[in-house]
Design an enzyme around this catalytic site. Structure first.
Site, PDB file in Angstrom:
ATOM      1  N   GLY A  95      86.802 -46.773 -21.627  1.00 54.15           N
ATOM      2  CA  GLY A  95      87.095 -48.125 -21.149  1.00 54.15           C
ATOM      3  C   GLY A  95      85.847 -48.960 -21.351  1.00 54.15           C
ATOM      4  CD  GLU A  96      82.359 -52.488 -21.447  1.00 53.86           C
ATOM      5  OE1 GLU A  96      82.727 -52.427 -22.628  1.00 53.86           O
ATOM      6  OE2 GLU A  96      81.171 -52.283 -21.102  1.00 53.86           O
ATOM      7  CB  SER A  97      80.079 -48.017 -19.304  1.00 52.91           C
ATOM      8  OG  SER A  97      79.435 -48.818 -20.274  1.00 52.91           O
ATOM      9  CB  CYS A 144      84.260 -43.425 -24.909  1.00 51.08           C
ATOM     10  SG  CYS A 144      83.623 -44.737 -25.966  1.00 51.08           S
ATOM     11  NE  ARG A 186      77.934 -50.980 -22.431  1.00 50.34           N
ATOM     12  CZ  ARG A 186      77.642 -52.242 -22.664  1.00 50.34           C
ATOM     13  NH1 ARG A 186      76.401 -52.622 -22.886  1.00 50.34           N
ATOM     14  NH2 ARG A 186      78.597 -53.126 -22.675  1.00 50.34           N
ATOM     15  CB  ILE A 232      87.107 -47.020 -29.514  1.00 53.11           C
ATOM     16  CG1 ILE A 232      88.310 -46.329 -30.175  1.00 53.11           C
ATOM     17  CG2 ILE A 232      87.390 -48.518 -29.318  1.00 53.11           C
ATOM     18  CD1 ILE A 232      89.521 -46.214 -29.268  1.00 53.11           C
ATOM     19  NE  ARG A 233      84.543 -52.207 -27.750  1.00 53.31           N
ATOM     20  CZ  ARG A 233      84.240 -52.253 -26.465  1.00 53.31           C
ATOM     21  NH1 ARG A 233      83.027 -52.623 -26.099  1.00 53.31           N
ATOM     22  NH2 ARG A 233      85.129 -51.970 -25.558  1.00 53.31           N
ATOM     23  CG  HIS A 288      88.458 -42.458 -26.717  1.00 57.16           C
ATOM     24  ND1 HIS A 288      88.486 -42.912 -25.418  1.00 57.16           N
ATOM     25  CD2 HIS A 288      87.620 -43.280 -27.374  1.00 57.16           C
ATOM     26  CE1 HIS A 288      87.707 -43.955 -25.289  1.00 57.16           C
ATOM     27  NE2 HIS A 288      87.163 -44.216 -26.471  1.00 57.16           N
ATOM     28  CD  GLU A 298      90.620 -40.347 -23.867  1.00 50.38           C
ATOM     29  OE1 GLU A 298      89.962 -39.345 -24.218  1.00 50.38           O
ATOM     30  OE2 GLU A 298      90.123 -41.491 -23.788  1.00 50.38           O
TER      31      GLU A 298
HETATM   32  N1  GLN Z   1      81.570 -49.651 -25.406  1.00 54.40           N
HETATM   33  C1  GLN Z   1      82.213 -49.213 -24.217  1.00 54.40           C
HETATM   34  C2  GLN Z   1      81.242 -49.216 -23.030  1.00 54.40           C
HETATM   35  O1  GLN Z   1      80.157 -49.669 -23.139  1.00 54.40           O
HETATM   36  C3  GLN Z   1      82.821 -47.840 -24.357  1.00 54.40           C
HETATM   37  C4  GLN Z   1      84.006 -47.898 -25.269  1.00 54.40           C
HETATM   38  C5  GLN Z   1      85.046 -46.873 -24.983  1.00 54.40           C
HETATM   39  O2  GLN Z   1      85.116 -46.283 -23.897  1.00 54.40           O
HETATM   40  N2  GLN Z   1      85.914 -46.705 -25.928  1.00 54.40           N
HETATM   41  O3  GLN Z   1      81.571 -48.758 -21.985  1.00 54.40           O
END
Ligand code: GLN
Length: 196
Positions: free
Chosen positions: A49-51, A81, A113, A141-142, A177, A179
């Site tokens: 997700g987004e940390s 991630c 990150r 993903i990123r 990921h 999952e």
């Molecule tokens: N770039 C996201 C973060 O900084 C992580 C991306 C992801 O979980 N797919 O949390």
């Protein structure tokens, strides 16, 4: 042998996919959004997700310190991630001060990150993974990568010359990921660790 009860931190991110993957890997799984739910689980998955958003919500909900102390007490965890970023002891490029990603210190490692993100937003690769037979199709993903590991950390996988999966005791982190692919081998590896 009793079934492990694994929580999935459900503040933000791809919670549902982890719940499904854990159940298919043989664990009991439920969401964690509050302290009583955190206290009830044997282990915790922190999803992708987004940390920075997850850190903010952990602080808002007074879960940050309780989660840190459960990890310090040895609660097993798996982070994918954003979850890998949060499990680190040190985060590089953590974001804007005050809204940054906060390390929960579950694994002695330094994670950068959005490390792959600067080159290309997303990519997929078939990689070797320690303890898993045959290649794992990894979706990034990123994604972060790991720049330093402590002496107790085992490297489980690399991609493009960078560390992308690690384990310290019963805590595991992947920059990608599993999952999302329907391949349950990584979740199974984690669930099996819990009953070792
Ligand atoms: N770039 C996201 C973060 O900084 C992580 C991306 C992801 O979980 N797919 O949390």
């Amino acid at each position: 042998m009793s079934t492990s009860h694994v929580g999935v931190l459900a503040l933000q991110g791809d919670t549902r996919e982890h719940l499904a993957a854990l159940r298919e890997a043989g664990a009991e799984a439920s969401t964690v959004r509050r302290l009583s739910e955190l206290e009830a689980v044997d282990a915790l998955v922190i999803p992708g997700g987004e940390s920075t958003a997850m850190s903010h919500l952990l602080r808002e909900l007074d879960l940050l310190e309780p989660l840190r102390s459960r990890l310090a007490d040895g609660m097993p965890a798996y982070g994918s991630c954003a979850g890998m970023i949060l499990l680190a002891s040190e985060i590089l490029d953590a974001g804007v001060a005050g809204r940054d990603a906060t390390p929960l210190k579950g694994i002695d490692m330094t994670v950068r990150r959005n490390a792959f993100g600067r080159q290309v937003d997303s990519f997929e690769d078939d990689i070797a993974f320690e303890g898993v037979d045959g290649p794992v199709h990894a979706v990034f993903i990123r994604a972060p990568w790991v720049e330093r590991v402590g002496p107790q950390v085992q490297v489980l996988a690399e991609a493009g010359g960078h560390i992308v999966a690690v384990r310290q005791g019963k805590t595991v982190a992947t920059a990608f990921h599993p999952e999302m692919t329907g391949d349950r081998r990584i979740h199974k590896l984690f669930v099996d660790l819990l009953t070792e």
